[in-house]
Design a protein around this motif. Sequence first.
Motif, PDB file in Angstrom:
ATOM      1  N   MET A   1       0.822  -1.196   0.000  1.00  0.00           N
ATOM      2  CA  MET A   1       0.000   0.000   0.000  1.00  0.00           C
ATOM      3  C   MET A   1       0.865   1.259   0.000  1.00  0.00           C
ATOM      4  O   MET A   1       0.451   2.307   0.460  1.00  0.00           O
ATOM      5  N   HIS A   2       2.082   1.142  -0.496  1.00  0.00           N
ATOM      6  CA  HIS A   2       2.960   2.304  -0.593  1.00  0.00           C
ATOM      7  C   HIS A   2       2.447   3.228  -1.693  1.00  0.00           C
ATOM      8  O   HIS A   2       2.428   2.857  -2.864  1.00  0.00           O
ATOM      9  N   VAL A   3       2.044   4.427  -1.334  1.00  0.00           N
ATOM     10  CA  VAL A   3       1.498   5.378  -2.297  1.00  0.00           C
ATOM     11  C   VAL A   3       2.656   6.048  -3.032  1.00  0.00           C
ATOM     12  O   VAL A   3       3.542   6.626  -2.396  1.00  0.00           O
ATOM     13  N   PRO A   4       2.675   6.005  -4.379  1.00  0.00           N
ATOM     14  CA  PRO A   4       3.755   6.664  -5.122  1.00  0.00           C
ATOM     15  C   PRO A   4       3.514   8.174  -5.231  1.00  0.00           C
ATOM     16  O   PRO A   4       2.442   8.685  -4.896  1.00  0.00           O
ATOM     17  N   ASP A   5       4.521   8.874  -5.716  1.00  0.00           N
ATOM     18  CA  ASP A   5       4.363  10.289  -6.022  1.00  0.00           C
ATOM     19  C   ASP A   5       3.364  10.442  -7.170  1.00  0.00           C
ATOM     20  O   ASP A   5       3.367   9.656  -8.125  1.00  0.00           O
ATOM     21  N   GLY A   6       2.520  11.470  -7.092  1.00  0.00           N
ATOM     22  CA  GLY A   6       1.599  11.777  -8.164  1.00  0.00           C
ATOM     23  C   GLY A   6       0.195  11.268  -7.963  1.00  0.00           C
ATOM     24  O   GLY A   6      -0.733  11.721  -8.639  1.00  0.00           O
ATOM     25  N   PHE A   7      -0.023  10.314  -7.048  1.00  0.00           N
ATOM     26  CA  PHE A   7      -1.376   9.812  -6.787  1.00  0.00           C
ATOM     27  C   PHE A   7      -2.223  10.865  -6.074  1.00  0.00           C
ATOM     28  O   PHE A   7      -3.424  10.969  -6.305  1.00  0.00           O
ATOM     29  N   ILE A   8      -1.586  11.618  -5.172  1.00  0.00           N
ATOM     30  CA  ILE A   8      -2.279  12.603  -4.338  1.00  0.00           C
ATOM     31  C   ILE A   8      -1.696  13.979  -4.658  1.00  0.00           C
ATOM     32  O   ILE A   8      -0.479  14.120  -4.794  1.00  0.00           O
ATOM     33  N   ASN A   9      -2.555  14.985  -4.768  1.00  0.00           N
ATOM     34  CA  ASN A   9      -2.075  16.315  -5.139  1.00  0.00           C
ATOM     35  C   ASN A   9      -1.257  16.954  -4.019  1.00  0.00           C
ATOM     36  O   ASN A   9      -1.232  16.469  -2.877  1.00  0.00           O
TER      37      ASN A   9
ATOM     38  N   ASP B   1      10.732   2.894  -2.920  1.00  0.00           N
ATOM     39  CA  ASP B   1       9.444   2.234  -2.669  1.00  0.00           C
ATOM     40  C   ASP B   1       8.580   3.173  -1.841  1.00  0.00           C
ATOM     41  O   ASP B   1       8.817   3.361  -0.649  1.00  0.00           O
ATOM     42  N   GLY B   2       7.564   3.752  -2.460  1.00  0.00           N
ATOM     43  CA  GLY B   2       6.753   4.761  -1.793  1.00  0.00           C
ATOM     44  C   GLY B   2       7.315   6.143  -2.073  1.00  0.00           C
ATOM     45  O   GLY B   2       8.510   6.388  -1.868  1.00  0.00           O
ATOM     46  N   GLY B   3       6.474   7.034  -2.587  1.00  0.00           N
ATOM     47  CA  GLY B   3       6.953   8.343  -2.999  1.00  0.00           C
ATOM     48  C   GLY B   3       7.489   9.178  -1.854  1.00  0.00           C
ATOM     49  O   GLY B   3       7.013   9.060  -0.715  1.00  0.00           O
ATOM     50  N   LEU B   4       8.444  10.039  -2.160  1.00  0.00           N
ATOM     51  CA  LEU B   4       8.993  10.922  -1.132  1.00  0.00           C
ATOM     52  C   LEU B   4       8.011  12.042  -0.801  1.00  0.00           C
ATOM     53  O   LEU B   4       7.872  12.419   0.361  1.00  0.00           O
ATOM     54  N   THR B   5       7.333  12.581  -1.821  1.00  0.00           N
ATOM     55  CA  THR B   5       6.304  13.591  -1.530  1.00  0.00           C
ATOM     56  C   THR B   5       5.083  12.954  -0.880  1.00  0.00           C
ATOM     57  O   THR B   5       4.277  13.660  -0.288  1.00  0.00           O
ATOM     58  N   ALA B   6       4.961  11.636  -1.012  1.00  0.00           N
ATOM     59  CA  ALA B   6       3.843  10.914  -0.405  1.00  0.00           C
ATOM     60  C   ALA B   6       4.225  10.276   0.924  1.00  0.00           C
ATOM     61  O   ALA B   6       3.449   9.481   1.463  1.00  0.00           O
ATOM     62  N   LEU B   7       5.401  10.619   1.451  1.00  0.00           N
ATOM     63  CA  LEU B   7       5.841   9.987   2.701  1.00  0.00           C
ATOM     64  C   LEU B   7       4.865  10.274   3.836  1.00  0.00           C
ATOM     65  O   LEU B   7       4.549   9.381   4.637  1.00  0.00           O
ATOM     66  N   GLY B   8       4.379  11.506   3.926  1.00  0.00           N
ATOM     67  CA  GLY B   8       3.394  11.830   4.958  1.00  0.00           C
ATOM     68  C   GLY B   8       2.125  11.016   4.807  1.00  0.00           C
ATOM     69  O   GLY B   8       1.543  10.549   5.792  1.00  0.00           O
ATOM     70  N   THR B   9       1.693  10.811   3.566  1.00  0.00           N
ATOM     71  CA  THR B   9       0.501   9.987   3.317  1.00  0.00           C
ATOM     72  C   THR B   9       0.742   8.558   3.750  1.00  0.00           C
ATOM     73  O   THR B   9      -0.120   7.925   4.386  1.00  0.00           O
ATOM     74  N   ASN B  10       1.905   8.018   3.415  1.00  0.00           N
ATOM     75  CA  ASN B  10       2.193   6.630   3.767  1.00  0.00           C
ATOM     76  C   ASN B  10       2.325   6.432   5.273  1.00  0.00           C
ATOM     77  O   ASN B  10       1.859   5.429   5.823  1.00  0.00           O
ATOM     78  N   ILE B  11       2.967   7.386   5.957  1.00  0.00           N
ATOM     79  CA  ILE B  11       3.085   7.267   7.413  1.00  0.00           C
ATOM     80  C   ILE B  11       1.711   7.368   8.066  1.00  0.00           C
ATOM     81  O   ILE B  11       1.375   6.593   8.970  1.00  0.00           O
TER      82      ILE B  11
ATOM     83  N   ILE C   1      -5.983   4.979 -11.669  1.00  0.00           N
ATOM     84  CA  ILE C   1      -5.476   5.896 -10.643  1.00  0.00           C
ATOM     85  C   ILE C   1      -4.025   6.276 -10.911  1.00  0.00           C
ATOM     86  O   ILE C   1      -3.563   7.355 -10.523  1.00  0.00           O
ATOM     87  N   ASP C   2      -3.305   5.402 -11.605  1.00  0.00           N
ATOM     88  CA  ASP C   2      -1.872   5.619 -11.805  1.00  0.00           C
ATOM     89  C   ASP C   2      -1.541   6.478 -13.024  1.00  0.00           C
ATOM     90  O   ASP C   2      -0.378   6.592 -13.408  1.00  0.00           O
ATOM     91  N   LYS C   3      -2.534   7.099 -13.631  1.00  0.00           N
ATOM     92  CA  LYS C   3      -2.281   7.903 -14.833  1.00  0.00           C
ATOM     93  C   LYS C   3      -1.342   9.072 -14.551  1.00  0.00           C
ATOM     94  O   LYS C   3      -0.581   9.486 -15.414  1.00  0.00           O
ATOM     95  N   GLN C   4      -1.421   9.635 -13.340  1.00  0.00           N
ATOM     96  CA  GLN C   4      -0.601  10.794 -12.996  1.00  0.00           C
ATOM     97  C   GLN C   4       0.613  10.418 -12.142  1.00  0.00           C
ATOM     98  O   GLN C   4       1.249  11.294 -11.557  1.00  0.00           O
ATOM     99  N   ALA C   5       0.904   9.128 -12.063  1.00  0.00           N
ATOM    100  CA  ALA C   5       2.046   8.698 -11.255  1.00  0.00           C
ATOM    101  C   ALA C   5       3.341   9.293 -11.795  1.00  0.00           C
ATOM    102  O   ALA C   5       3.542   9.405 -13.014  1.00  0.00           O
ATOM    103  N   GLU C   6       4.221   9.687 -10.901  1.00  0.00           N
ATOM    104  CA  GLU C   6       5.479  10.332 -11.275  1.00  0.00           C
ATOM    105  C   GLU C   6       6.653   9.392 -11.006  1.00  0.00           C
ATOM    106  O   GLU C   6       6.568   8.489 -10.172  1.00  0.00           O
ATOM    107  N   ASP C   7       7.729   9.637 -11.736  1.00  0.00           N
ATOM    108  CA  ASP C   7       8.950   8.863 -11.484  1.00  0.00           C
ATOM    109  C   ASP C   7       9.464   9.168 -10.082  1.00  0.00           C
ATOM    110  O   ASP C   7       9.367  10.294  -9.596  1.00  0.00           O
ATOM    111  N   HIS C   8      10.005   8.141  -9.453  1.00  0.00           N
ATOM    112  CA  HIS C   8      10.500   8.303  -8.090  1.00  0.00           C
ATOM    113  C   HIS C   8      11.791   9.112  -8.080  1.00  0.00           C
ATOM    114  O   HIS C   8      12.667   8.936  -8.932  1.00  0.00           O
TER     115      HIS C   8
END
Length: 387
Positions: A1-9, A107-117, A308-315
């Motif tokens: 359930m690691h959320v990548p960068d780009g899933f969440i604005n 594994d898991g976006g850096l901008t999404a780290l707060g979301t994952n935690i 959902i992954d259409k806007q996913a960004e490279d890590h």
Amino acid sequence: MHVPDGFINAPVSAGTGVVAAAALAVSLRGARRELGGGPGGAGERTAPLAGLVAAFIFAVQMLNFPVAAGTSGHLLGGALAAILVGPYTGVLCVSVVLLLQGVLFADGGLTALGTNITDMGVVTVLVAYAVFRGLLRVLPRRRSVVTGASFVAALVSVPAAAVAFTAIYALGGTTDVSLGKVFGAMVGVHVLIGIGEAAITAATVGAVVAVRPDLVYGARDRLAAPLELRPSPLSDAEAPGADAPDAEPRPAAAPAAAAPAAGAGRRRSVRPLWIAGLVVTLACAGGLSFYASSDPDGLEKVAADNGIDKQAEDHAAEDSPLADYGVEDIADTRLSGGLAGVIGVGATLAVGSGVFVAVRRRSNSGAPAASGASAASAASGPPATER
């Protein structure tokens, strides 16, 4: 359930970052109580295990297991950490794992780290620990009950995290997808993943309960032997019938200080369990991980199926020499993955142990002064009015 960068604005990612930072600040304060205590205290037993628990979660998260056609799942670890080392320390354990996975293994976006935690750490820990403690309050005091309660707590925590992700996506999702479809798909697949999470958690907690029940933080008060309160013998003047000629003299009371002395020196070392746990952890990361399922995990599968992954960004760390849990320039897949796992275990153990040792030292920083004051007070004897 690691959320990548780009899933969440960006705004919602920043908001979950604030939530995660606040949760970590609260957890650092709470962990001082869970890891604190003087020599022989519960914290002295918990602190050495906390870093190992974080490393174990990292290792077992590498073991993706199949849950449906073309879908896999892996341990989240919030329930396991909360039950073994406490909810506050558990949040820190999962956060250390997520941080190192994002920075070292992409594994898991850096901008999404707060979301994952927030999702994988805070939500799973709070839900699992609440369920676990609630069950222990109403069920009998048995070791099997502790294992069963850990199973249920872990089972519930995973779909709870899926619901939390759906809520976050509803606030800041970057693609136009039906929330009903996202909710149904996420909860459905993560109920199945929750069964695997529950089995791993119950097996681990049950193993620790079998050999060292005192090390299961969440159940110490349930597994400890109940105290027997014995009334102090009455003096001859206070005893009923003391003036009767046939009253038998009562035995003299044992000194109060003798009771604690009886258990002195009986503390068992955590080293054997720590070593055994480390061996199992290294075996999972360095060997068993080669046999993990290569199918996408629950979130990846749902994201691909629903767009959902259409806007996913490279890590940002995709060029890391350990990206995707392999060591760069090592062609042998088994050796590359196993070595990456061992490196990850070592890094997680080092960082986690460093954090928990620092927290414990800070919690005990005032202990010597307090102990000295107590000793001085005891040496001075009772107040003059009592002498």
